[in-house]
Design an enzyme around this catalytic site. Structure first.
Site, PDB file in Angstrom:
ATOM      1  N   LYS A  88      46.200  58.688  56.032  1.00  0.00           N
ATOM      2  CA  LYS A  88      45.748  59.972  56.587  1.00  0.00           C
ATOM      3  C   LYS A  88      45.128  60.877  55.523  1.00  0.00           C
ATOM      4  O   LYS A  88      44.123  61.533  55.776  1.00  0.00           O
ATOM      5  CB  LYS A  88      46.914  60.681  57.275  1.00  0.00           C
ATOM      6  CG  LYS A  88      47.257  60.048  58.607  1.00  0.00           C
ATOM      7  CD  LYS A  88      48.312  60.848  59.347  1.00  0.00           C
ATOM      8  CE  LYS A  88      48.547  60.190  60.706  1.00  0.00           C
ATOM      9  NZ  LYS A  88      49.629  60.858  61.449  1.00  0.00           N
ATOM     10  N   ASP A 139      57.144  66.777  60.540  1.00  0.00           N
ATOM     11  CA  ASP A 139      57.650  66.547  61.894  1.00  0.00           C
ATOM     12  C   ASP A 139      59.172  66.397  61.869  1.00  0.00           C
ATOM     13  O   ASP A 139      59.755  65.882  62.801  1.00  0.00           O
ATOM     14  CB  ASP A 139      57.014  65.279  62.489  1.00  0.00           C
ATOM     15  CG  ASP A 139      57.261  64.054  61.633  1.00  0.00           C
ATOM     16  OD1 ASP A 139      57.923  64.179  60.574  1.00  0.00           O
ATOM     17  OD2 ASP A 139      56.805  62.964  62.012  1.00  0.00           O
ATOM     18  N   CYS A 197      57.945  64.226  68.787  1.00  0.00           N
ATOM     19  CA  CYS A 197      56.615  64.173  69.394  1.00  0.00           C
ATOM     20  C   CYS A 197      56.331  62.808  69.993  1.00  0.00           C
ATOM     21  O   CYS A 197      55.581  62.689  70.952  1.00  0.00           O
ATOM     22  CB  CYS A 197      55.562  64.508  68.360  1.00  0.00           C
ATOM     23  SG  CYS A 197      55.591  66.244  67.942  1.00  0.00           S
TER      24      CYS A 197
END
Ligand SMILES: [Zn+2]
Length: 354
Positions: A88, A139, A197
């Protein structure tokens, strides 16, 4: 004379050329470049934070690669990035450089632990080096509590943010002025009690609102407009149309972190040691707390095969056919299908929580 590309921002009350110059010289660390980190980093890059010519930088920290299911909400990535399975931070750095070539982007493909956190964040007690600001794009609470310790210890503003489903939370903690994350939440919540999530979903517009509020605070701090901060926790749910703001309390003398200055998470053994190879194609991850397996089974059911037997729970995620979790009530899990401790921890955080 060509107007500055930042003209529409410079004219805002309290910014001006001086505020813009301060923003340019800022050294910001964005921890996690998922949905929130993508949105925050894009805004900071467009705003002209961390310019190379001014000695500033934006450091991006993330351990994951781009996957197809990220694209619904992670605004810096493309199908090509997912096909290539790019880290990423690498995909983000390329995209951000195309948006604003003046920004010094530092991609750090790493798994943040208590052992490497100070080095990765550029904190050094001897020299006094530290970032201007920490942006929370994580997260999980384990990482947030580690960041909170560092923010308090080194007196760094900490821009906290979280999103699950349609719900978002955002708050900016200023060491010495406001209480810290641990003043509000003394210990990390039991992961099995939290939606993640990957199991509860994420509504992309909720990400954009949280990131917007977070970066607004960051720009206030970095341009010398701290007096404009609300010193409150914003919570909302776009799906149920709820919205509240509560004041962040003053620093609590009884708080283990900002009151007592005991940095439990920074001083804890590194999670590297808590995730280790076991067997040919498996990694054992030691969880941070005990799990309610019945509750966890219920939460994981929609996402793959779940089998419960006594003290353990077996979970085969539908979207990762070569991965199998064997989860124990003490929080431990064996993740089969990888030999990479960082990958195993990432999968653990994704499905079980952290
Ligand atoms: Zn505190």
């Amino acid at each position: 004379m060509t107007p500055s590309r930042y003209q529409r921002q410079i004219v805002l009350p309290g910014i001006g050329d001086q505020g813009q110059a301060r923003l340019a010289a800022a050294r910001v660390v964005i921890v996690g470049v998922g949905a929130l980190g993508c949105a925050s980093t894009e805004m900071l890059t467009r705003a002209g934070a961390g310019l190379a010519a001014a000695g500033g930088c934006l450091a991006l920290l993330d351990r994951d690669v781009v996957e197809l299911t990220n694209l619904q909400r992670q605004c810096l990535y493309t199908e090509a990035d997912a096909r290539a399975g790019l880290p990423k931070v690498e995909a983000a750095a390329a995209r951000l450089a195309a948006i604003n070539s003046e920004v010094a982007i530092r991609p750090l493909a790493a798994d943040l632990t208590s052992a490497n956190a100070l080095r990765l964040l550029g904190c050094d007690q001897a020299t006094g080096a530290k970032p201007s600001l920490i942006i929370d794009g994580t997260d999980n609470f384990a990482t947030r509590f580690l960041l909170n310790d560092i923010a308090v210890k080194f007196q760094i503003p900490f821009c906290y943010a979280g999103v699950v489903a349609g719900a978002g939370t955002q708050a900016t903690f200023i060491p010495g002025q406001t209480g810290c994350l641990r003043c509000l939440l003394p210990t990390p919540p039991d992961p099995s009690s939290l939606a993640t999530c990957d199991t509860a979903g994420v509504l992309a517009p909720a990400v954009q609102i949280v990131a917007g509020a977070q970066v607004a605070d960051a720009i206030k701090i970095l341009t010398g407009n701290e007096a404009r901060l609300s010193h409150s926790v914003l919570s909302f749910d776009l799906w149920t149309n709820r919205r509240t703001r509560i004041a962040i309390p003053r620093p609590d003398p009884a708080c283990p972190c900002c009151g007592q200055r005991v940095f439990d998470f920074l001083n804890a053994p590194a999670d590297d040691e808590l995730a280790r190879l076991c067997g040919q194609n498996s990694v054992q991850v030691a969880g941070h707390s005990a799990l309610d397996l019945a509750l966890l089974a219920q939460r994981l059911e929609p996402w793959g095969g779940v089998a419960r037997s006594g003290v353990m729970l077996r979970f085969d995620p539908a979207d990762l056919p070569t991965t199998r979790f064997t989860i124990f009530a003490d929080g431990r899990a064996i993740v089969r299908g990888t030999t990479d401790p960082a990958r195993a921890r990432s999968l653990y955080a994704r499905y079980i929580g952290a």
